[in-house]
Each structure stands twice: as C-alpha cells, then as structure tokens.
Design an enzyme around this catalytic site. Structure first.
Site, PDB file in Angstrom:
ATOM      1  N   ARG A  33       0.845  -1.263  -0.055  1.00  0.00           N
ATOM      2  CA  ARG A  33      -0.052  -0.070  -0.103  1.00  0.00           C
ATOM      3  C   ARG A  33       1.021   1.177   0.180  1.00  0.00           C
ATOM      4  O   ARG A  33       0.800   2.143  -0.752  1.00  0.00           O
ATOM      5  CB  ARG A  33      -0.962  -0.121   1.126  1.00  0.00           C
ATOM      6  CG  ARG A  33      -2.048   1.067   1.254  1.00  0.00           C
ATOM      7  CD  ARG A  33      -2.918   0.947   2.349  1.00  0.00           C
ATOM      8  NE  ARG A  33      -2.560   1.053   3.588  1.00  0.00           N
ATOM      9  CZ  ARG A  33      -3.083   0.911   4.584  1.00  0.00           C
ATOM     10  NH1 ARG A  33      -4.389   0.370   4.556  1.00  0.00           N
ATOM     11  NH2 ARG A  33      -2.695   0.827   5.848  1.00  0.00           N
ATOM     12  N   LYS A  37      -2.791   6.545   1.136  1.00  0.00           N
ATOM     13  CA  LYS A  37      -2.652   6.852   2.605  1.00  0.00           C
ATOM     14  C   LYS A  37      -1.649   7.909   2.736  1.00  0.00           C
ATOM     15  O   LYS A  37      -0.623   7.947   3.026  1.00  0.00           O
ATOM     16  CB  LYS A  37      -2.317   5.645   3.491  1.00  0.00           C
ATOM     17  CG  LYS A  37      -2.681   5.705   4.757  1.00  0.00           C
ATOM     18  CD  LYS A  37      -2.574   4.384   5.385  1.00  0.00           C
ATOM     19  CE  LYS A  37      -2.530   4.452   7.143  1.00  0.00           C
ATOM     20  NZ  LYS A  37      -3.566   5.198   7.671  1.00  0.00           N
ATOM     21  N   GLU A  59     -16.210   5.673   5.802  1.00  0.00           N
ATOM     22  CA  GLU A  59     -15.339   5.041   6.883  1.00  0.00           C
ATOM     23  C   GLU A  59     -15.463   5.973   8.236  1.00  0.00           C
ATOM     24  O   GLU A  59     -16.092   7.082   8.074  1.00  0.00           O
ATOM     25  CB  GLU A  59     -14.060   4.773   6.421  1.00  0.00           C
ATOM     26  CG  GLU A  59     -13.212   6.000   5.780  1.00  0.00           C
ATOM     27  CD  GLU A  59     -11.863   5.741   5.349  1.00  0.00           C
ATOM     28  OE1 GLU A  59     -11.408   4.627   5.614  1.00  0.00           O
ATOM     29  OE2 GLU A  59     -11.257   6.595   4.757  1.00  0.00           O
TER      30      GLU A  59
HETATM   31  N1  PMP Z   1      -9.285   4.484   7.058  1.00  0.00           N
HETATM   32  C1  PMP Z   1      -8.322   5.478   7.244  1.00  0.00           C
HETATM   33  C2  PMP Z   1      -8.850   6.770   6.815  1.00  0.00           C
HETATM   34  C3  PMP Z   1      -7.273   5.205   8.138  1.00  0.00           C
HETATM   35  O1  PMP Z   1      -6.164   6.297   8.202  1.00  0.00           O
HETATM   36  C4  PMP Z   1      -6.900   3.903   8.529  1.00  0.00           C
HETATM   37  C5  PMP Z   1      -5.753   3.391   9.286  1.00  0.00           C
HETATM   38  N2  PMP Z   1      -5.587   4.136  10.433  1.00  0.00           N
HETATM   39  C6  PMP Z   1      -7.828   2.933   8.326  1.00  0.00           C
HETATM   40  C7  PMP Z   1      -9.036   3.211   7.414  1.00  0.00           C
HETATM   41  C8  PMP Z   1      -7.549   1.426   8.824  1.00  0.00           C
HETATM   42  O2  PMP Z   1      -6.366   0.773   8.176  1.00  0.00           O
HETATM   43  P1  PMP Z   1      -5.545  -0.190   8.494  1.00  0.00           P
HETATM   44  O3  PMP Z   1      -6.445  -1.353   8.952  1.00  0.00           O
HETATM   45  O4  PMP Z   1      -4.711  -0.581   7.113  1.00  0.00           O
HETATM   46  O5  PMP Z   1      -4.766   0.253   9.655  1.00  0.00           O
END
Ligand code: PMP
Length: 287
Positions: A53, A152, A185
């Site tokens: 990622r 990200k 989200e």
């Molecule tokens: N959405 C956002 C906007 C995030 O920043 C994150 C990570 N903190 C997630 C979802 C969750 O992703 P992950 O499970 O890869 O940490």
C-alpha cells in the site's frame, strides 16, 4: 517505559535527535504518505500488505522511493529487533523531502524515509468490552475526483475536523460520509455493519481506505463462513444494523454501540463482532 526506536534516512535516532528540516515538503504542504503497523508476538503484522500500500501510494503521488521495498522491510525488521518487545506500533513515513519554498515537488531532491517504533493506545481497554458511541460528522470524505481514498497520504485535515466534531459531541470517533452521502469510513478506521448475520462494508469507490485490518476481518469472515459484501451504504443502513464495528491497525476491532443517538442492536457488542474479534486476535498471534 521503553524508548522509541527511530530510523531516519539511514541513521538510528532518539526522540530528541530525530528531527527534520522546516523545508521538508511533508511539513510545508502535507506532501507525503504513511503507514501504521502493529507488532504482535514479536512479529510485524502483515508487513508485505502495508509495504504494498505504501509503494502504491508513492506510485500514485509520483514519489520516487529511495529504497526498494525489500530494503525497507529489512530496516523495519532491524527496528523491531532493537525495540525488543512482543507488541508495539510502527509508523512508516515518507515525505517528498527537503525543497525550496513553493509546491513544486520537483524542487525536492530526495524523499525522506522514517521508521518509528513505539507504543500506541488509541482507546481505553474497557471500551473494547462496552463499545463506543459515535456521531456522523458534517465534514465529508475527500471525493475521489480530488484525492483517491486508497492513498494513505499525510492529508488528514477533514478527518481531523471530523474527529473534532466527535469530541465536541462527547464521542471519541466520527463516521464520515462521501460527497454523495454514502458511508465511507470513520476518521482513521474502516466501518462494518451486520444485517441478518451478513457483513457489509463500504468499498474504495465509496471513499474507504483499503484497510489491512479490514482485509484480515474479511478473511476471518470467510473462514467462519460469515457472508460479506462491499456495498453502497446509507446512514439508514447504519442506524438499522444489528451490529456496527470499526477496524484499524491502531484501533484493532472496536464495537460501536450508538450512532447519532440511535442505539445499535441491544447497545452491547454483538455476537458477530465478538466472533470476528476473537478470530482476528488468533490470526495476529499465528501469522
Ligand atoms: N481508514 C483510514 C482513513 C485510515 O487512516 C486507516 C488507518 N488508520 C484505516 C482506515 C484502517 O486501515 P488499516 O487497517 O490498514 O490500519
């Protein structure tokens, strides 16, 4: 308390000596990307997925990574060995690097790469037993036409505004909708709903980051024969769900028991959430 382990462009640093230039475009313009990972049982959880990622984010933003994925993986492993603990949190950070003033990324010579290994606790442990209330923020997730949700990046201002709305409302987290009013989200976590024993979660096209924890939860659902679907979801679907929970590397799996004043199910973490939580923790230890 264990001291953090910090690697900055090839050198080991302390919290005091790990400093970057005020001309770094990560600081000046939020021009950069990051990852948050967990250490479980002394091992980095899903390192390859996180690196994939990170390198995809770099590719999208045309950040020329100064080291290969395998090399970065190696430095991460060395940092974790120095940390020496069974559990912990890793922050990987890549900025556009130092450049002249002005947005132009071409003014930056070389991206800065940072690894931080430290502890993290986003929520008090008892909240994982009780669940948390959340609100829907008025601030929307950045539309895809402006910024791809799968990247990200260091740009979290609307998520931070949403978090502030949550705090104002006496909550610790907020649900974010996309510009069409569909569920995207939470501010730094993915969201899941349970309706009639089936899992639902928004897709990347709805504004969800493709979370690694989300992916593991879907794998657990598969193994437990819990059906799931990536779907376009409205606040109505959230309010009427039997169970709601959110997932993230930092937060892990957190039950959500109230949304905008509506009690979800019986107001307690539900059986599907608990089942997935247990399966998830099993995977973190075994992986
Ligand atoms: N959405 C956002 C906007 C995030 O920043 C994150 C990570 N903190 C997630 C979802 C969750 O992703 P992950 O499970 O890869 O940490």
């Amino acid at each position: 308390m264990t001291q953090p382990v910090i690697w900055l462009d090839g050198a080991w640093k302390t919290k005091e000596t790990a400093t970057i230039s005020v001309y770094d475009h990560g600081l000046l313009y939020g021009d950069g990307i990051f990852e948050g990972l967990r250490i479980y049982a002394g091992r980095v959880f899903r390192l390859e997925d996180h690196l994939k990622r990170l390198y995809n984010s770099a590719q999208y933003l045309r950040i020329a990574m100064p080291l290969k994925s395998e090399e970065l993986a190696d430095w991460v492993q060395q940092a974790v060995a120095r940390w020496g603990q069974q559990t912990g949190y890793i922050r990987l950070l890549v900025t556009r690097g130092v450049g002249a003033l002005g947005l132009d990324p071409q003014k930056c010579e070389k991206p800065a790469v940072i690894i931080i290994v430290d502890e993290i606790q986003l929520y008090p442990p008892e909240m994982y037993q009780t669940g948390i209330p959340i609100i829907t923020a008025s601030v929307r997730r950045t539309p895809r036409s402006s910024s791809e949700a799968r990247v990200k990046s260091l740009n979290y201002l609307n998520n931070i505004l949403a978090k502030m709305e949550a705090r104002e409302a006496g909550c610790l987290e907020a649900l974010m909708l996309n510009t069409e009013g569909l569920v995207a989200e939470c501010t730094a976590d993915n969201i899941f709903l349970v309706h009639q024993n089936k899992l639902f979660t928004p897709a990347a096209v709805h504004g969800a980051l493709e979370g690694i924890t989300r992916k593991v939860v879907l794998e657990c659902a598969e193994a437990l024969a819990i059906p799931y679907e990536e779907a376009a979801l409205a606040p109505y679907d959230v309010y009427t769900a039997e169970e709601v929970f959110m997932t993230g590397s930092g937060a892990e799996i957190m039950p959500i028991t109230k949304v905008d004043g509506r009690t979800i199910g019986n107001g307690k973490p539900g059986p599907v959430t608990e089942q997935l939580k247990a399966a998830f923790h099993e995977v973190t230890i075994q992986d």
